[in-house]
Write a protein that holds these residues in place. Structure first.
Motif, mmCIF file in Angstrom:
data_model
loop_
_atom_site.group_PDB
_atom_site.id
_atom_site.type_symbol
_atom_site.label_atom_id
_atom_site.label_comp_id
_atom_site.label_asym_id
_atom_site.label_seq_id
_atom_site.Cartn_x
_atom_site.Cartn_y
_atom_site.Cartn_z
ATOM 1 N N VAL A 203 25.854 -7.575 10.858
ATOM 2 C CA VAL A 203 25.421 -7.871 9.493
ATOM 3 C C VAL A 203 26.584 -7.742 8.521
ATOM 4 N N ALA B 36 27.774 -8.815 3.990
ATOM 5 C CA ALA B 36 27.419 -8.884 2.579
ATOM 6 C C ALA B 36 26.294 -9.869 2.309
ATOM 7 N N SER C 250 23.659 -10.353 3.836
ATOM 8 C CA SER C 250 22.326 -9.820 4.134
ATOM 9 C C SER C 250 22.010 -8.584 3.298
ATOM 10 N N ASP C 251 22.822 -8.350 2.260
ATOM 11 C CA ASP C 251 22.635 -7.146 1.433
ATOM 12 C C ASP C 251 21.652 -7.397 0.296
ATOM 13 N N THR D 298 16.182 -9.246 3.089
ATOM 14 C CA THR D 298 16.860 -9.360 4.383
ATOM 15 C C THR D 298 16.925 -8.008 5.083
ATOM 16 N N TRP D 299 17.151 -6.926 4.340
ATOM 17 C CA TRP D 299 17.134 -5.593 4.953
ATOM 18 C C TRP D 299 15.805 -5.341 5.660
ATOM 19 N N GLN E 298 27.734 -3.253 11.626
ATOM 20 C CA GLN E 298 28.297 -3.785 10.381
ATOM 21 C C GLN E 298 29.573 -4.535 10.722
ATOM 22 N N ARG F 131 30.006 -5.117 1.699
ATOM 23 C CA ARG F 131 28.689 -4.611 1.321
ATOM 24 C C ARG F 131 27.920 -4.314 2.598
ATOM 25 N N GLY G 231 24.907 -4.487 5.105
ATOM 26 C CA GLY G 231 23.887 -5.490 5.358
ATOM 27 C C GLY G 231 22.663 -4.980 6.079
ATOM 28 N N GLY H 237 24.616 -13.202 7.779
ATOM 29 C CA GLY H 237 25.220 -12.985 6.466
ATOM 30 C C GLY H 237 26.586 -12.345 6.527
ATOM 31 N N ALA H 238 27.340 -12.628 7.564
ATOM 32 C CA ALA H 238 28.659 -12.007 7.722
ATOM 33 C C ALA H 238 29.646 -13.037 8.255
ATOM 34 N N THR I 88 23.849 -17.960 8.078
ATOM 35 C CA THR I 88 24.467 -17.776 6.774
ATOM 36 C C THR I 88 24.016 -18.878 5.837
#
Length: 534
Positions: free
Chosen positions: A205, A207, A209-210, A214-215, A231, A237, A239, A272-273, A297
């Motif tokens: 994960v 930024a 997914s932050d 999404t969490w 991570q 950030r 995620g 998201g990364a 993404t």
């Protein structure tokens, strides 16, 4: 007469761009003099701080922030911070002042080549052909910044602001632009097949997914797959909730160690990364042969450069929600690597403190909703272990690795969320790149706690030189008083160098963080060490 300035102010109001961050120069005076009461100007003392403060504000509000820069010199000073804004997915509308149109052909004083000055980092650069195009350009910049999540630049000659507005009053931009937030179920089908075909999947994960949606979806998905969640390396950030039992830690940015960490898994899905970006070059693949790779993404550039079997361009939160109902549930329980560090014993005489002592003391006191803004390269691995992000936007750092971000970004974030506890943890070397931002924090009542780990040297650079088998040519700077500089900028500050002084200071300040209306800097003497982990 309605001027271009008047028409642009109307555009700013309609797009909620009523707070502007800047360090003014003569080419912006016509814009800024006698601002209407509903428009607010926030002064920072260097353009790098201007942009980074705006980044914190934009991320805190999840909406574009407005930046005003002064021609070539101001724009040039801000370029490094603008690269960080782009990599940190921060939407900014950036107005850059330019010399008067009527004598630009003679290359007057304070003129220069602006269009390409920031390279490819702005998501758009507009140089309106005539004054009447300025309001539309600003509106389009807002949409561009929001859509592509980065700085959108509009270059405006100083004489444009007083020119008459078009009689039609038309702004050539949509009044409202709505983005779809739901993924196409058919598009997700191939990703479901990839995950279901695996025996031991893993998630990575970042930024992108932050956010709360999404969490929540990722937590359900990880539980359903019984898989570890890592991570990304150098994540700016968090995620995923880092106190979750399935959180495995931060992936290394060294290929051999990365392959070792991911070796047990035959499928790795990044959400998201950026896909497993590295820092030191090392030969060899990212993962072992036979491991299938995928990325989810909503950043097209991120998808295009990912070396994966499958890239899905769609909102990560929606994709994860669909996956939770479609992938097969696993029964086996995975073992995640041990990630919390043992508490450091306090030295017999209480000195010297080590960074781990300071970070553990913070961890014992910070509430779950706190945001930690990091800029301490030599202590970052310890910070990650001691201070896991427990809520969205719980961790923030510069995605580019450039220094001078944390102090102003923490200030802007606190402006955006005045009740959220915000703590910036920075090295003393890092602090000197953005120290002037303390003035803005004090001036605008931003109750940030700045914790400076002072070892009097560039510890991470010393360690890198040692890794090269040599000695660094630069001197230390232990004669610099960071707390003295803070006080000169009207920021309350204290110096501590013992465990008792540290805990007493934190016990006094941390409980006050939600209600503070002034910043506080804690300058902590620590041992000169570097926990560099590529």
């Amino acid at each position: 007469m309605t001027t271009i300035r008047d028409a642009t102010f109307d555009v700013l109001r309609s797009h909620e761009l009523t707070t502007m961050f800047g360090n003014p120069g003569s080419t912006e005076v016509a814009l800024l003099t006698d601002l209407p009461d509903d428009l607010n100007f926030v002064l920072a003392l260097h353009e790098g701080s201007v942009v980074s403060t705006a980044v914190g504000w934009a991320l805190g509000n999840d909406t574009p922030a407005l930046v005003v820069l002064h021609t070539v010199s101001g724009f040039g000073n801000a370029v490094g911070a603008l690269t960080t804004a782009r990599e940190n997915r921060a939407p900014l509308v950036v107005l850059v002042g330019e010399q008067d149109r009527r004598h630009q052909a003679q290359r007057p004083f304070l003129s220069g080549e602006l269009d390409d000055l920031a390279g490819g980092y702005p998501v758009s650069v507009q140089h309106p052909a005539r004054p009447g195009d300025v309001p539309s350009a600003v509106a389009r910049a807002w949409h561009s910044a929001r859509t592509h999540r980065g700085p959108a630049v509009v270059i405006v000659p100083m004489d444009d602001w007083s020119a008459p507005a078009d009689e039609t009053g038309t702004v050539n931009s949509p009044r409202k632009l709505t983005r779809a937030t739901t993924a196409d179920p058919e598009a997700v089908a191939e990703l479901v097949e990839l995950v279901d075909a695996s025996d031991s999947p893993a998630l990575v994960v970042g930024a992108g997914s932050d956010d709360e949606r999404t969490w929540e979806a990722l937590a359900v998905l990880a539980e359903r797959l019984r898989c570890p969640v890592w991570q990304e390396p150098f994540g700016s950030r968090a995620g995923f909730p880092q106190d979750h039992r399935l959180f495995a830690g931060h992936l290394p940015a060294n290929r051999s160690r990365l392959r070792e960490a991911l070796a047990p898994h035959d499928a790795v899905v990044a959400v998201g990364a950026p896909f497993l970006r590295q820092y030191p070059y090392e030969r060899g693949p990212l993962v072992e042969a036979g491991t299938r790779l995928a990325i989810v993404t909503d950043d097209a550039d991120e998808a295009h450069r990912a070396p994966v079997d499958l890239a899905l361009l769609a909102p990560p939160g929606s994709v994860c929600e669909l996956l939770t109902t479609r992938v097969r549930e696993r029964a086996e329980v995975v073992e995640t690597p041990k990630r919390r560090q043992e508490r450091l014993p306090v030295p017999e005489n209480g000195r010297p403190l080590r960074p781990g002592h300071v970070l553990t003391a913070l961890a014992d006191r910070l509430p779950a909703e706190a945001t930690v803004v990091e800029e301490t390269p030599s202590s970052r691995p310890e910070l990650h272990r001691a201070l896991p992000a427990r809520q969205p936007l719980g961790f923030l750092s510069a995605a580019t690795g450039g220094l001078g971000f944390a102090m102003p970004a923490a200030t802007g974030l606190r402006m955006a969320r005045p009740r959220r506890p915000v703590v910036a943890v920075v090295g003393d070397g890092s602090s000197l790149y953005g120290i002037q931002s303390l003035w803005s924090a004090a001036q605008y009542g931003c109750g940030v706690l700045f914790v400076v780990l002072s070892n009097g040297r560039y510890a991470i650079m010393d360690r890198l030189s040692e890794n090269q088998g040599g000695k660094a040519p630069w001197p230390g700077f232990d004669q610099v008083s960071v707390h003295g500089l803070a006080r000169s900028l009207n920021c309350p500050a204290a110096r501590v160098d013992s465990p008792d002084e540290l805990t007493a200071a934190l016990d006094e300040v941390v409980p006050s963080l939600p209600d503070r209306t002034e910043p506080f800097l804690l300058d902590v003497t620590v041992a000169a060490e570097a926990a560099y982990e590529p």
